[in-house]
Design a protein around this motif. Structure first.
Motif, PDB file in Angstrom:
ATOM      1  N   LEU A 138       0.882  -1.234   0.026  1.00 45.49           N
ATOM      2  CA  LEU A 138      -0.070  -0.003  -0.027  1.00 45.49           C
ATOM      3  C   LEU A 138       0.825   1.202  -0.081  1.00 45.49           C
ATOM      4  O   LEU A 138       0.350   2.365  -0.568  1.00 45.49           O
ATOM      5  N   THR A 139       1.915   1.330   0.620  1.00 47.37           N
ATOM      6  CA  THR A 139       2.859   2.480   0.717  1.00 47.37           C
ATOM      7  C   THR A 139       3.595   2.884  -0.282  1.00 47.37           C
ATOM      8  O   THR A 139       4.277   2.187  -0.845  1.00 47.37           O
ATOM      9  N   PRO A 140       3.389   4.138  -0.782  1.00 44.78           N
ATOM     10  CA  PRO A 140       4.375   4.475  -1.959  1.00 44.78           C
ATOM     11  C   PRO A 140       5.982   4.658  -1.548  1.00 44.78           C
ATOM     12  O   PRO A 140       6.295   4.953  -0.468  1.00 44.78           O
ATOM     13  N   PRO A 141       6.648   4.326  -2.654  1.00 42.77           N
ATOM     14  CA  PRO A 141       8.078   4.455  -2.124  1.00 42.77           C
ATOM     15  C   PRO A 141       8.645   5.963  -2.593  1.00 42.77           C
ATOM     16  O   PRO A 141       7.910   6.766  -3.093  1.00 42.77           O
ATOM     17  N   THR A 142       9.675   6.203  -1.793  1.00 41.78           N
ATOM     18  CA  THR A 142      10.454   7.462  -2.107  1.00 41.78           C
ATOM     19  C   THR A 142      11.806   7.252  -2.850  1.00 41.78           C
ATOM     20  O   THR A 142      12.179   6.113  -2.560  1.00 41.78           O
ATOM     21  N   PHE A 143      12.276   7.974  -3.700  1.00 45.05           N
ATOM     22  CA  PHE A 143      13.267   7.713  -4.635  1.00 45.05           C
ATOM     23  C   PHE A 143      14.269   8.878  -4.426  1.00 45.05           C
ATOM     24  O   PHE A 143      14.044   9.818  -4.163  1.00 45.05           O
ATOM     25  N   ASN A 144      15.613   8.512  -4.860  1.00 47.39           N
ATOM     26  CA  ASN A 144      16.791   9.744  -4.821  1.00 47.39           C
ATOM     27  C   ASN A 144      16.425   9.829  -6.346  1.00 47.39           C
ATOM     28  O   ASN A 144      15.836   9.523  -7.469  1.00 47.39           O
ATOM     29  N   ALA A 145      17.707  10.804  -6.816  1.00 48.45           N
ATOM     30  CA  ALA A 145      17.717  11.348  -8.177  1.00 48.45           C
ATOM     31  C   ALA A 145      18.061  10.184  -9.050  1.00 48.45           C
ATOM     32  O   ALA A 145      17.959  10.485 -10.450  1.00 48.45           O
ATOM     33  N   ASN A 146      18.745   9.149  -8.812  1.00 47.75           N
ATOM     34  CA  ASN A 146      19.063   8.105  -9.489  1.00 47.75           C
ATOM     35  C   ASN A 146      17.927   6.750  -9.610  1.00 47.75           C
ATOM     36  O   ASN A 146      18.396   5.883 -10.237  1.00 47.75           O
ATOM     37  N   GLY A 147      16.822   7.381  -9.127  1.00 40.91           N
ATOM     38  CA  GLY A 147      15.692   6.182  -9.300  1.00 40.91           C
ATOM     39  C   GLY A 147      15.773   5.214  -8.436  1.00 40.91           C
ATOM     40  O   GLY A 147      15.063   3.881  -8.611  1.00 40.91           O
ATOM     41  N   SER A 148      16.417   5.271  -7.224  1.00 37.87           N
ATOM     42  CA  SER A 148      16.710   4.118  -6.479  1.00 37.87           C
ATOM     43  C   SER A 148      15.880   4.418  -5.118  1.00 37.87           C
ATOM     44  O   SER A 148      15.736   5.707  -4.610  1.00 37.87           O
ATOM     45  N   ARG A 149      15.022   3.541  -4.524  1.00 38.19           N
ATOM     46  CA  ARG A 149      14.161   3.880  -3.270  1.00 38.19           C
ATOM     47  C   ARG A 149      15.009   3.974  -2.428  1.00 38.19           C
ATOM     48  O   ARG A 149      16.067   3.228  -1.959  1.00 38.19           O
ATOM     49  N   GLY A 154      13.281   4.858   0.648  1.00 34.40           N
ATOM     50  CA  GLY A 154      12.318   4.623   1.813  1.00 34.40           C
ATOM     51  C   GLY A 154      10.973   4.343   1.432  1.00 34.40           C
ATOM     52  O   GLY A 154      10.693   4.171  -0.019  1.00 34.40           O
ATOM     53  N   GLY A 155       9.910   4.133   2.257  1.00 34.49           N
ATOM     54  CA  GLY A 155       8.387   3.765   2.054  1.00 34.49           C
ATOM     55  C   GLY A 155       8.354   2.335   1.613  1.00 34.49           C
ATOM     56  O   GLY A 155       9.307   1.554   1.952  1.00 34.49           O
ATOM     57  N   GLY A 156       7.260   2.019   0.739  1.00 33.44           N
ATOM     58  CA  GLY A 156       7.015   0.684   0.233  1.00 33.44           C
ATOM     59  C   GLY A 156       7.391   0.463  -1.106  1.00 33.44           C
ATOM     60  O   GLY A 156       8.261   1.014  -1.550  1.00 33.44           O
ATOM     61  N   LEU A 157       6.378  -0.432  -1.650  1.00 34.18           N
ATOM     62  CA  LEU A 157       6.547  -0.718  -3.192  1.00 34.18           C
ATOM     63  C   LEU A 157       5.843   0.162  -3.865  1.00 34.18           C
ATOM     64  O   LEU A 157       5.624   0.008  -5.202  1.00 34.18           O
ATOM     65  N   GLY A 158       4.519   0.365  -3.540  1.00 36.02           N
ATOM     66  CA  GLY A 158       3.612   1.269  -4.042  1.00 36.02           C
ATOM     67  C   GLY A 158       2.985   0.489  -4.945  1.00 36.02           C
ATOM     68  O   GLY A 158       2.237   0.918  -5.935  1.00 36.02           O
ATOM     69  N   CYS A 159       2.510  -0.749  -4.957  1.00 39.96           N
ATOM     70  CA  CYS A 159       1.806  -1.645  -5.685  1.00 39.96           C
ATOM     71  C   CYS A 159       0.246  -0.999  -5.836  1.00 39.96           C
ATOM     72  O   CYS A 159      -0.274  -1.236  -6.890  1.00 39.96           O
ATOM     73  N   ALA A 160      -0.121  -0.526  -4.859  1.00 46.16           N
ATOM     74  CA  ALA A 160      -1.612   0.039  -4.884  1.00 46.16           C
ATOM     75  C   ALA A 160      -1.735   1.328  -5.544  1.00 46.16           C
ATOM     76  O   ALA A 160      -2.939   1.734  -5.968  1.00 46.16           O
ATOM     77  N   GLY A 161      -0.667   1.805  -6.103  1.00 43.98           N
ATOM     78  CA  GLY A 161      -0.832   3.130  -7.035  1.00 43.98           C
ATOM     79  C   GLY A 161      -1.403   2.777  -8.418  1.00 43.98           C
ATOM     80  O   GLY A 161      -2.331   3.358  -8.900  1.00 43.98           O
ATOM     81  N   LEU A 165      15.046  -4.608  -3.758  1.00 43.48           N
ATOM     82  CA  LEU A 165      14.099  -5.181  -2.766  1.00 43.48           C
ATOM     83  C   LEU A 165      14.820  -6.223  -2.095  1.00 43.48           C
ATOM     84  O   LEU A 165      15.920  -6.641  -2.425  1.00 43.48           O
ATOM     85  N   THR A 166      14.520  -6.520  -0.765  1.00 40.87           N
ATOM     86  CA  THR A 166      15.250  -7.519   0.029  1.00 40.87           C
ATOM     87  C   THR A 166      14.340  -8.782  -0.161  1.00 40.87           C
ATOM     88  O   THR A 166      13.231  -8.800  -0.484  1.00 40.87           O
ATOM     89  N   ASN A 167      15.082  -9.889  -0.014  1.00 35.05           N
ATOM     90  CA  ASN A 167      14.148 -11.102   0.287  1.00 35.05           C
ATOM     91  C   ASN A 167      13.108 -11.199   1.331  1.00 35.05           C
ATOM     92  O   ASN A 167      12.182 -11.695   0.880  1.00 35.05           O
ATOM     93  N   THR A 168      13.476 -10.451   2.377  1.00 30.26           N
ATOM     94  CA  THR A 168      12.400 -10.487   3.591  1.00 30.26           C
ATOM     95  C   THR A 168      11.106  -9.843   2.950  1.00 30.26           C
ATOM     96  O   THR A 168      10.057 -10.104   3.092  1.00 30.26           O
ATOM     97  N   GLU A 169      11.193  -8.521   2.257  1.00 31.57           N
ATOM     98  CA  GLU A 169      10.381  -7.806   1.723  1.00 31.57           C
ATOM     99  C   GLU A 169       9.345  -8.702   0.483  1.00 31.57           C
ATOM    100  O   GLU A 169       8.073  -8.487   0.593  1.00 31.57           O
ATOM    101  N   VAL A 170      10.195  -9.377  -0.489  1.00 35.22           N
ATOM    102  CA  VAL A 170       9.385 -10.207  -1.462  1.00 35.22           C
ATOM    103  C   VAL A 170       8.655 -11.124  -0.736  1.00 35.22           C
ATOM    104  O   VAL A 170       7.567 -11.248  -1.140  1.00 35.22           O
ATOM    105  N   GLN A 171       9.130 -11.917   0.285  1.00 36.36           N
ATOM    106  CA  GLN A 171       8.324 -12.783   0.844  1.00 36.36           C
ATOM    107  C   GLN A 171       7.155 -12.213   1.701  1.00 36.36           C
ATOM    108  O   GLN A 171       6.065 -12.869   1.448  1.00 36.36           O
TER     109      GLN A 171
END
Length: 397
Positions: free
Chosen positions: A250-261, A263-270, A365-371
């Protein structure tokens, strides 16, 4: 005079009963449908219709794309017969249900589904919870304006069901003549519409009502959502991992200028919006641009997706492969795709939500997050849709 009063009383009683019975269908003697009885036996009882029109829908489900074609028990029953009837194909070998199987949440386990003359160009979508989406358009490329239009397009496709009127095929008018000569259709169309007349519009309306009736709201997610104040709150019946996965989804991610996350989540609900988990109508291409059976061709027009509900079945296996190309065979692969978006040459229709700052997102993504996200997606699976007889094949095996 007494006889007149008696007749008047009987007539008044008849009016009272007629006006107060369920007016969704007319109860008639069973021998009024001899062809239906002979064909379907106890699988189809027109005097005791299955409940399609008044199914329970959770209060938190607010979307409904019936678009004026409101579900009735009568028409959905006809739609069920049409959905499973192989006579809707020129070879009498392919039905809608051939590519949309109840055991797979009305999806297909084949990469491309087999038709009368060819295979489908894209992997068949699951049909579960079609009614509960904002998007009115259908097919992966949204070429059908609504579900009613969509229902007869496979029938009129040369490769799928064959009534195209092209390349030596019979036309849809020929199909209507064919169905009009079948006894159970004479009875069913009269039962639903008042006359035996078969038209494309009547076929479309009945099929669309049956498809929209296919719903799944008995999942672990639904049990938790029923007592939670909103989707974001922790669900009491979830494990810590499932709640973590829900939060990441549910939570949107935050990114730096290089497109890397950062903080936040994965933002799938967007794009896949809870609690229906339907696709946002404004969604563009998701980065999958392949074409089944054609390695050197790209297709950037695929912008629709089915609900994420019932991605897997109660046994824990996928209800068919994922994406229009069917090239993902696990939830982990699908999540991994979004974790590392590659802007492929020629993809002019990539969704901007996947390209922060014009750069393909890197979710790191970490394996913990994916699982955790996998565990959450598994909570969207129900049980009733796979076994309820009202959505099953009415024809004797």
């Amino acid at each position: 005079m007494k006889k007149q009063n008696l007749l008047l009383a009987l007539f008044s009683s008849f009016l009272f009963i007629s006006c107060n019975k369920d007016d969704n269908y007319e109860t008639l003697p069973t021998d009024s449908y001899p062809n239906v009885i002979a064909t379907f036996g106890t699988n189809l009882d027109l005097n005791n219709l299955q409940n399609y029109a008044n199914q329970t829908v959770p209060a938190y489900i607010t979307k409904d794309n019936s678009n004026g074609n409101v579900i009735t028990d009568k028409a959905a029953t006809l739609g069920r017969v049409l959905f499973y009837d192989k006579k809707l194909s020129t070879s009498n070998t392919i039905a809608c249900a051939s590519c949309h199987k109840q055991a797979l949440a009305f999806g297909d386990d084949a990469i491309a589904s087999q038709g009368v003359n060819a295979t489908t160009g894209r992997h068949s979508m699951r049909l579960v919870n079609n009614r509960f989406a904002t998007e009115l358009k259908y097919f992966w490329d949204e070429r059908a304006a609504n579900l009613e239009t969509q229902t007869t397009m496979p029938i009129k496709d040369h490769g799928e069901m064959g009534y195209s009127g092209l390349n030596g095929d019979q036309s849809f008018s020929d199909l209507i003549v064919k169905l009009s000569a079948i006894g159970y259709y004479k009875e069913l169309f009269k039962f639903v519409y008042g006359t035996e007349t078969i038209t494309e519009a009547r076929i479309q309306n009945a099929l669309a009502q049956f498809i929209r009736s296919i719903q799944s709201f008995d999942s672990k997610y639904d049990v938790g959502r029923a007592t939670a104040p909103n989707d974001g709150a922790p669900f009491a019946n979830f494990t810590a991992q499932e709640n973590q996965g829900k939060n990441l989804f549910l939570t949107p991610p935050t990114f730096n200028a290089n497109g890397s996350r950062t903080g936040g989540g994965l933002g799938c609900a967007g794009c896949h919006r809870a609690p229906e988990f339907d696709i946002d109508p404004l969604t563009k291409n998701n980065g999958i641009i392949g074409v089944i059976g054609s390695a050197g061709t790209i297709d950037v027009t695929n912008t629709k997706a089915p609900s994420l509900r019932d991605l897997i079945n109660p046994s824990g296996t996928l209800n068919g492969r994922l994406m229009h190309t069917a090239n993902f065979t696990s939830l982990q692969q699908a999540i991994g795709h979004y974790g590392n978006i590659n802007i492929a040459p020629g993809n002019t229709n990539l969704d901007p939500r996947l390209t922060p700052g014009g750069i393909g997102q890197q979710l790191n993504l970490t394996n913990t997050e994916v699982q955790a996200v996998v565990a959450f997606l598994q909570t969207l699976t129900g049980t009733n849709v796979y076994t309820n007889t009202k959505w099953s094949n009415p024809f004797p095996n």
